[in-house]
Design a protein around this motif. Sequence first.
Motif, PDB file in Angstrom:
ATOM      1  N   SER A  56       6.604   3.975 -10.263  1.00 56.03           N
ATOM      2  CA  SER A  56       5.622   4.828 -10.979  1.00 56.03           C
ATOM      3  C   SER A  56       5.469   6.125 -10.382  1.00 56.03           C
ATOM      4  CB  SER A  56       4.697   3.449 -11.414  1.00 56.03           C
ATOM      5  OG  SER A  56       3.820   4.656  -9.147  1.00 56.03           O
ATOM      6  N   ASP A  57       5.932   6.988  -9.161  1.00 56.64           N
ATOM      7  CA  ASP A  57       5.860   8.386  -8.346  1.00 56.64           C
ATOM      8  C   ASP A  57       6.971   8.594  -9.967  1.00 56.64           C
ATOM      9  OD1 ASP A  57       4.596   7.695  -7.227  1.00 56.64           O
ATOM     10  OD2 ASP A  57       5.681   7.133  -5.626  1.00 56.64           O
ATOM     11  N   ALA A  58       7.931   8.537  -9.921  1.00 50.52           N
ATOM     12  CA  ALA A  58       8.944   8.872 -10.584  1.00 50.52           C
ATOM     13  C   ALA A  58       8.559   9.183 -12.287  1.00 50.52           C
ATOM     14  CB  ALA A  58      10.234   7.994 -11.175  1.00 50.52           C
ATOM     15  N   ALA A  64       0.618  -1.030  -0.101  1.00 51.29           N
ATOM     16  CA  ALA A  64      -0.549  -0.201  -0.104  1.00 51.29           C
ATOM     17  C   ALA A  64       0.799   1.225  -0.317  1.00 51.29           C
ATOM     18  CB  ALA A  64      -0.735   0.085   1.006  1.00 51.29           C
ATOM     19  N   SER A  65       0.336   2.433   0.218  1.00 54.59           N
ATOM     20  CA  SER A  65       0.976   3.859  -0.292  1.00 54.59           C
ATOM     21  C   SER A  65       1.467   3.703   0.987  1.00 54.59           C
ATOM     22  CB  SER A  65      -0.451   5.093  -1.235  1.00 54.59           C
ATOM     23  OG  SER A  65       0.699   6.085  -0.782  1.00 54.59           O
ATOM     24  N   GLY A  66       2.694   4.257   1.235  1.00 53.27           N
ATOM     25  CA  GLY A  66       2.872   4.472   2.481  1.00 53.27           C
ATOM     26  C   GLY A  66       4.302   3.381   3.340  1.00 53.27           C
ATOM     27  N   VAL A  95      10.844  -4.810   6.978  1.00 59.08           N
ATOM     28  CA  VAL A  95      11.103  -3.907   5.422  1.00 59.08           C
ATOM     29  C   VAL A  95      12.192  -3.959   6.150  1.00 59.08           C
ATOM     30  CG1 VAL A  95      10.659  -2.130   4.928  1.00 59.08           C
ATOM     31  CG2 VAL A  95       8.628  -3.639   5.655  1.00 59.08           C
ATOM     32  N   GLN A  96      12.865  -3.030   7.462  1.00 61.55           N
ATOM     33  CA  GLN A  96      13.741  -2.786   8.207  1.00 61.55           C
ATOM     34  C   GLN A  96      14.878  -3.099   7.636  1.00 61.55           C
ATOM     35  OE1 GLN A  96      13.133  -0.230  11.549  1.00 61.55           O
ATOM     36  NE2 GLN A  96      11.263   1.130  10.369  1.00 61.55           N
ATOM     37  N   ALA A  97      14.744  -4.408   7.968  1.00 67.12           N
ATOM     38  CA  ALA A  97      16.225  -5.292   8.253  1.00 67.12           C
ATOM     39  C   ALA A  97      15.856  -6.259   6.371  1.00 67.12           C
ATOM     40  CB  ALA A  97      15.681  -6.495   9.209  1.00 67.12           C
ATOM     41  N   GLY A 135       6.707   1.645   2.711  1.00 61.80           N
ATOM     42  CA  GLY A 135       7.934   1.848   2.375  1.00 61.80           C
ATOM     43  C   GLY A 135       8.296   1.202   1.245  1.00 61.80           C
ATOM     44  N   LYS A 136       7.681   1.228   0.049  1.00 61.05           N
ATOM     45  CA  LYS A 136       8.264   0.168  -0.972  1.00 61.05           C
ATOM     46  C   LYS A 136       9.306   1.497  -1.544  1.00 61.05           C
ATOM     47  CE  LYS A 136       4.782   1.144  -3.378  1.00 61.05           C
ATOM     48  NZ  LYS A 136       3.411   1.472  -2.622  1.00 61.05           N
ATOM     49  N   THR A 137       9.348   2.670  -2.194  1.00 65.71           N
ATOM     50  CA  THR A 137      10.397   2.956  -2.222  1.00 65.71           C
ATOM     51  C   THR A 137      11.448   3.228  -1.672  1.00 65.71           C
ATOM     52  OG1 THR A 137       8.706   4.477  -3.740  1.00 65.71           O
ATOM     53  CG2 THR A 137      10.919   5.234  -3.255  1.00 65.71           C
ATOM     54  N   THR A 138      11.116   3.371  -0.107  1.00 66.47           N
ATOM     55  CA  THR A 138      12.363   3.837   0.941  1.00 66.47           C
ATOM     56  C   THR A 138      13.058   2.422   0.655  1.00 66.47           C
ATOM     57  OG1 THR A 138      10.936   5.354   1.852  1.00 66.47           O
ATOM     58  CG2 THR A 138      13.110   3.682   2.762  1.00 66.47           C
ATOM     59  N   LEU A 139      12.512   1.134   0.819  1.00 68.15           N
ATOM     60  CA  LEU A 139      13.420  -0.137   0.844  1.00 68.15           C
ATOM     61  C   LEU A 139      13.654  -0.683  -0.549  1.00 68.15           C
ATOM     62  CD1 LEU A 139      13.186  -3.360   2.215  1.00 68.15           C
ATOM     63  CD2 LEU A 139      11.588  -3.518   0.382  1.00 68.15           C
TER      64      LEU A 139
HETATM   65  P1  GTP Z   1       3.547   5.612  -1.959  1.00 65.44           P
HETATM   66  O1  GTP Z   1       5.413   5.925  -3.038  1.00 65.44           O
HETATM   67  O2  GTP Z   1       3.063   6.305  -1.847  1.00 65.44           O
HETATM   68  O3  GTP Z   1       3.449   4.517  -2.628  1.00 65.44           O
HETATM   69  O4  GTP Z   1       5.046   4.879  -0.876  1.00 65.44           O
HETATM   70  P2  GTP Z   1       5.739   4.056  -1.037  1.00 65.44           P
HETATM   71  O5  GTP Z   1       5.504   2.485  -0.494  1.00 65.44           O
HETATM   72  O6  GTP Z   1       6.607   4.122  -1.851  1.00 65.44           O
HETATM   73  O7  GTP Z   1       6.280   4.377   0.687  1.00 65.44           O
HETATM   74  P3  GTP Z   1       7.565   5.431   1.038  1.00 65.44           P
HETATM   75  O8  GTP Z   1       9.331   4.881   0.997  1.00 65.44           O
HETATM   76  O9  GTP Z   1       7.748   5.963   0.103  1.00 65.44           O
HETATM   77  O10 GTP Z   1       7.930   5.844   2.374  1.00 65.44           O
HETATM   78  C1  GTP Z   1       6.355   6.444   2.233  1.00 65.44           C
HETATM   79  C2  GTP Z   1       6.527   7.256   4.078  1.00 65.44           C
HETATM   80  O11 GTP Z   1       6.689   6.472   4.994  1.00 65.44           O
HETATM   81  C3  GTP Z   1       7.829   7.826   3.800  1.00 65.44           C
HETATM   82  O12 GTP Z   1       6.972   9.846   4.833  1.00 65.44           O
HETATM   83  C4  GTP Z   1       8.753   7.738   4.482  1.00 65.44           C
HETATM   84  O13 GTP Z   1       9.453   8.369   4.880  1.00 65.44           O
HETATM   85  C5  GTP Z   1       7.892   6.284   5.594  1.00 65.44           C
HETATM   86  N1  GTP Z   1       8.627   5.581   6.057  1.00 65.44           N
HETATM   87  C6  GTP Z   1       9.193   4.807   5.286  1.00 65.44           C
HETATM   88  N2  GTP Z   1       9.478   3.645   5.211  1.00 65.44           N
HETATM   89  C7  GTP Z   1       9.600   3.866   6.920  1.00 65.44           C
HETATM   90  C8  GTP Z   1       9.974   3.612   8.305  1.00 65.44           C
HETATM   91  O14 GTP Z   1      10.688   2.135   8.311  1.00 65.44           O
HETATM   92  N3  GTP Z   1       9.337   4.134   9.327  1.00 65.44           N
HETATM   93  C9  GTP Z   1       8.519   5.007   9.592  1.00 65.44           C
HETATM   94  N4  GTP Z   1       8.451   5.113  10.635  1.00 65.44           N
HETATM   95  N5  GTP Z   1       8.049   5.500   8.808  1.00 65.44           N
HETATM   96  C10 GTP Z   1       8.756   4.863   6.915  1.00 65.44           C
END
Ligand code: GTP
Length: 172
Positions: A37-39, A16-18, A161-163, A20-24
């Motif tokens: 897809s955002d980019a 789902a949105s948020g 996810v973080q690990a 952490g896909k892009t972060t991971l």
């Molecule tokens: P979409 O692009 O909306 O689909 O989101 P996404 O799944 O790609 O998540 P993204 O990595 O963009 O992170 C979304 C938000 O969650 C950002 O504000 C990040 O800073 C936050 N976030 C990502 N990973 C973590 C995490 O491990 N912990 C916390 N607390 N926030 C996180």
Amino acid sequence: MTIHLPELCLVALVGASGSGKTTLGGRLFAPGEVLSSDAFRVLVANDENVLDANGDAFDALYFVARKRLARGLLTVIDATNVQADARKRIVDLAREFDVLPVAVVLDLPEEELLARHAARADRPFGPGVIRQQVQQLRRSLRRLQGEGFRHVTVLGGAQEVQAAQVVRERLY
Ligand code: GTP
């Protein structure tokens, strides 16, 4: 959790949105490997939230994905991929290039996703969208193997996810 990937595969991030896909994706893969897809919405329409640019954005994303796979390069699709038709397109693309489709699922609790969403200024849609995506993800979980994903990793929470780490293997 260590995710074992063949050196050449097509990875679908699913979440789902948020979640952490892009972060991971940014942590585990090189920048050119991740097609977001955002980019691509930014590239075609200047704004990652212009959803009526989705058709053009995904056309462009798939154009680039095909160029990469033709070169034998591992490619990651960073989109929610919670809908079966989005994932079918990924599996079909992998088959077209005879590479393994792999799913990495970010399965976070709804409450955590809603809290993150509420804290974001860059996602101008309501919490109902997140709830719907969570339901779609839940329904998707048991279907992924049957859809053709050869390997499915489910990361069941923010800590997992973080690990998560990736190991690339020549033989798979
Ligand atoms: P979409 O692009 O909306 O689909 O989101 P996404 O799944 O790609 O998540 P993204 O990595 O963009 O992170 C979304 C938000 O969650 C950002 O504000 C990040 O800073 C936050 N976030 C990502 N990973 C973590 C995490 O491990 N912990 C916390 N607390 N926030 C996180």
